[in-house]
Design an enzyme around this catalytic site. Structure first.
Site, PDB file in Angstrom:
ATOM      1  N   CYS A 154      21.391 -29.994 -13.838  1.00 16.31           N
ATOM      2  CA  CYS A 154      22.545 -29.779 -14.550  1.00 16.31           C
ATOM      3  C   CYS A 154      23.064 -28.521 -14.740  1.00 16.31           C
ATOM      4  CB  CYS A 154      22.732 -30.464 -15.857  1.00 16.31           C
ATOM      5  SG  CYS A 154      24.014 -30.232 -16.929  1.00 16.31           S
ATOM      6  N   TYR A 198      31.315 -39.670  -7.056  1.00 15.11           N
ATOM      7  CA  TYR A 198      32.209 -38.797  -7.699  1.00 15.11           C
ATOM      8  C   TYR A 198      31.953 -37.202  -7.324  1.00 15.11           C
ATOM      9  CZ  TYR A 198      27.737 -37.717 -10.395  1.00 15.11           C
ATOM     10  OH  TYR A 198      26.390 -37.264 -10.802  1.00 15.11           O
ATOM     11  N   GLU A 237      48.328 -39.360 -27.549  1.00 16.06           N
ATOM     12  CA  GLU A 237      48.928 -40.279 -28.399  1.00 16.06           C
ATOM     13  C   GLU A 237      49.283 -41.588 -27.871  1.00 16.06           C
ATOM     14  OE1 GLU A 237      52.776 -39.396 -30.056  1.00 16.06           O
ATOM     15  OE2 GLU A 237      52.976 -38.096 -28.363  1.00 16.06           O
ATOM     16  N   LYS A 283      29.491 -26.673 -11.408  1.00 13.42           N
ATOM     17  CA  LYS A 283      30.577 -27.461 -10.873  1.00 13.42           C
ATOM     18  C   LYS A 283      31.753 -27.517 -11.772  1.00 13.42           C
ATOM     19  CE  LYS A 283      30.315 -31.650 -11.904  1.00 13.42           C
ATOM     20  NZ  LYS A 283      29.730 -33.194 -11.727  1.00 13.42           N
ATOM     21  N   CYS A 322      26.299 -30.146 -13.251  1.00 13.29           N
ATOM     22  CA  CYS A 322      27.493 -30.031 -13.970  1.00 13.29           C
ATOM     23  C   CYS A 322      28.054 -28.833 -14.506  1.00 13.29           C
ATOM     24  CB  CYS A 322      27.166 -31.228 -15.295  1.00 13.29           C
ATOM     25  SG  CYS A 322      25.521 -31.152 -15.730  1.00 13.29           S
ATOM     26  N   HIS A 329      51.574 -36.324 -32.255  1.00 14.41           N
ATOM     27  CA  HIS A 329      52.859 -35.916 -31.368  1.00 14.41           C
ATOM     28  C   HIS A 329      53.231 -34.360 -31.369  1.00 14.41           C
ATOM     29  CE1 HIS A 329      56.478 -36.990 -29.197  1.00 14.41           C
ATOM     30  NE2 HIS A 329      57.404 -36.269 -29.987  1.00 14.41           N
ATOM     31  N   GLU A 388      34.960 -34.615  -6.442  1.00 19.08           N
ATOM     32  CA  GLU A 388      34.837 -33.388  -7.204  1.00 19.08           C
ATOM     33  C   GLU A 388      34.897 -32.185  -6.263  1.00 19.08           C
ATOM     34  OE1 GLU A 388      32.715 -34.652 -11.338  1.00 19.08           O
ATOM     35  OE2 GLU A 388      31.517 -34.062  -9.767  1.00 19.08           O
TER      36      GLU A 388
END
Length: 460
Positions: free
Chosen positions: A46, A185, A449, A54, A51, A444, A189
């Protein structure tokens, strides 16, 4: 915790990745005598080749769109933006070194002994440590295997010219033409990242659509958005062979097409990193999925040998390894029985462009599990892009068990999807109902939302 005086350590961890370091530190905090062995780099996949770098590269790739978007808001850059690969690469290297140092200080602060050595399990309580000084046996009451995964590259003519995901971060030169083989993935990616950084990018996948196991609508929506951004997607094809020329690589596909590129990345999966770990001599074998079988206490067939993280059957995610490490320490060093991890509600993100965030069941999995479901979805152009001029769209989706009204899945494709889904994951993990979502007041104007304003049923 029982004091085991006949061994040098109460716990010896092999592998200083996320799970191994967390287990070592937390076990030491209980008063256990702990050591950890690592022969490569602190922080594991990682931190070093996963991660963290990346995500840094993904941030870099997003600036391409941001510069384009800025014009619609009145910003004029002095000239066309240019990208310098060496700056990104070298700044990333500096950051990783900083994180390596943090991991070392964490271990030192916890009183964990660090061995910079290659470890091999000799028997149920002995590990042989090998480094430049020679071989040293070390004994422990419990041995934890936390060596993670390692990239796998298929064998085909010229496959030696393909790089794996460990190697792709530190290229000497930026590839003007980039090709990635794979449909998971990692492949998705990196195709987005290099496309965003300015490469002519191709993704090659043998099946009809990438991201197998994800929600089908999410997969199809992501395909459309990636194509919109310029990624060349080649499905139902594979690499037949790679031939090196003086300046590039000719990649021949099973469709008969040939692509000339500067770099080939094989993002074709990861296998358990158990090479020369000594499992065979102990009688420990991998299951059909290539993982080490463990029980709820993370014990292998030899109770003194433990395993967690990417070596075992759970999702290959850093937070999962961290959570498993905490559970393991509770079982073995705090003499408590923690509640088992709920692997069905673990959120995840894919840092393609736009991002994917998901938690719970896909629509397909929900249909297989429940008699009746309700699906609420929306597909819209975000407020930001009314001025940016971008045609990028956002997908949001909730899946509800009709009998209980419980939201069993939430999915998003769009900007910062991982950030949004992290909060939604709490609701899904808690078993909240669609009525609970409906009663929640939205913020908002935000894209998020939409998750609490979905009122119109899309389909059953």
């Amino acid at each position: 915790m029982t004091d085991v005086t006949e061994y040098e350590y109460d716990l010896l961890v092999i592998g200083a990745g996320s799970g191994g370091v967390r287990a070592a530190r937390m076990a030491a905090a209980t008063g256990a005598k702990v050591a950890i062995a690592e022969d490569r780099y602190l922080g594991g996949t990682c931190v070093n080749v996963g991660c963290v770098p990346k995500k840094l590269y993904s941030y870099a790739a997003h600036f391409h769109d941001s510069f384009d978007d800025a014009a619609g808001f009145g910003w004029q850059l002095p000239g066309p933006a240019s990208f310098d690969w060496a700056t990104l690469r070298d700044n990333k290297i500096s950051e990783i070194k900083r994180l390596n140092g943090i991991y070392q200080r964490l271990l030192e602060g916890a009183g964990v002994t660090l061995f910079n050595a290659r470890a091999r399990v000799v028997d149920a309580h002995t590990v042989m440590l090998k480094n430049d000084q020679g071989d040293t046996p070390v004994t422990a009451h419990k041995i934890l295997l936390a060596t993670g995964g390692w990239p796998w590259v298929p064998d085909f003519p010229g496959s030696e010219h393909a790089l794996n995901s460990n190697q792709i971060f530190d290229l000497d030169n930026f590839p003007k033409r980039f090709l990635v083989l794979g449909g998971g993935y990692i492949a998705v990616e990196f195709s987005s990242i290099f496309n965003g950084l300015g490469s002519e990018t191709h993704l090659i996948y043998r099946s009809e659509l990438f991201l197998k196991g994800f929600d089908q609508q999410v997969r199809e929506f992501t395909r459309a958005e990636m194509e919109r951004k310029g990624v060349n997607l080649h499905f139902n094809t594979n690499i037949e062979r790679i031939e090196a020329t003086e300046t590039a690589y000719n990649v021949y596909l099973t469709t008969g097409e040939m692509l000339e590129v500067d770099v080939v990345l094989a993002a074709t999966g990861r296998h358990a990193n158990v090479s020369d770990l000594g499992l065979e001599a102990l009688g420990l074998t991998l299951d059909k999925q290539g993982k080490i079988p463990v029980n709820e206490r993370f014990e292998t067939a030899l109770p003194s040998i433990l395993a967690l993280g990417d070596l075992t059957a759970g999702p290959e995610l850093t937070p999962v390894a961290l959570a498993e490490a905490m559970q393991l320490v509770d079982h073995h060093f705090r003499d408590t029985v923690p509640k088992p991890l709920d692997y069905s509600t673990i959120p995840t993100a894919v840092f393609c462009h736009p991002n994917i965030g998901t938690v719970g069941l896909s629509e397909e999995a929900a249909r297989a599990k429940f008699s009746d479901i309700r699906v609420y979805s929306t597909d819209f152009r975000a407020l930001k892009h009314t001025l940016s001029g971008s045609h990028e769209r956002t997908l949001m989706k909730l899946i509800v068990d009709d009998a209980t009204d419980v939201v069993v899945g939430a999915h998003m494709v769009g900007e910062e999807a991982g950030e949004v889904i992290q909060g939604i994951a709490i609701a899904v993990r808690a078993g909240l109902t669609k009525a609970d979502f409906d009663r929640t007041v939205g913020i908002h104007p935000t894209g998020a939302e939409e998750f609490v304003t979905l009122r119109t049923l899309t389909r059953r």
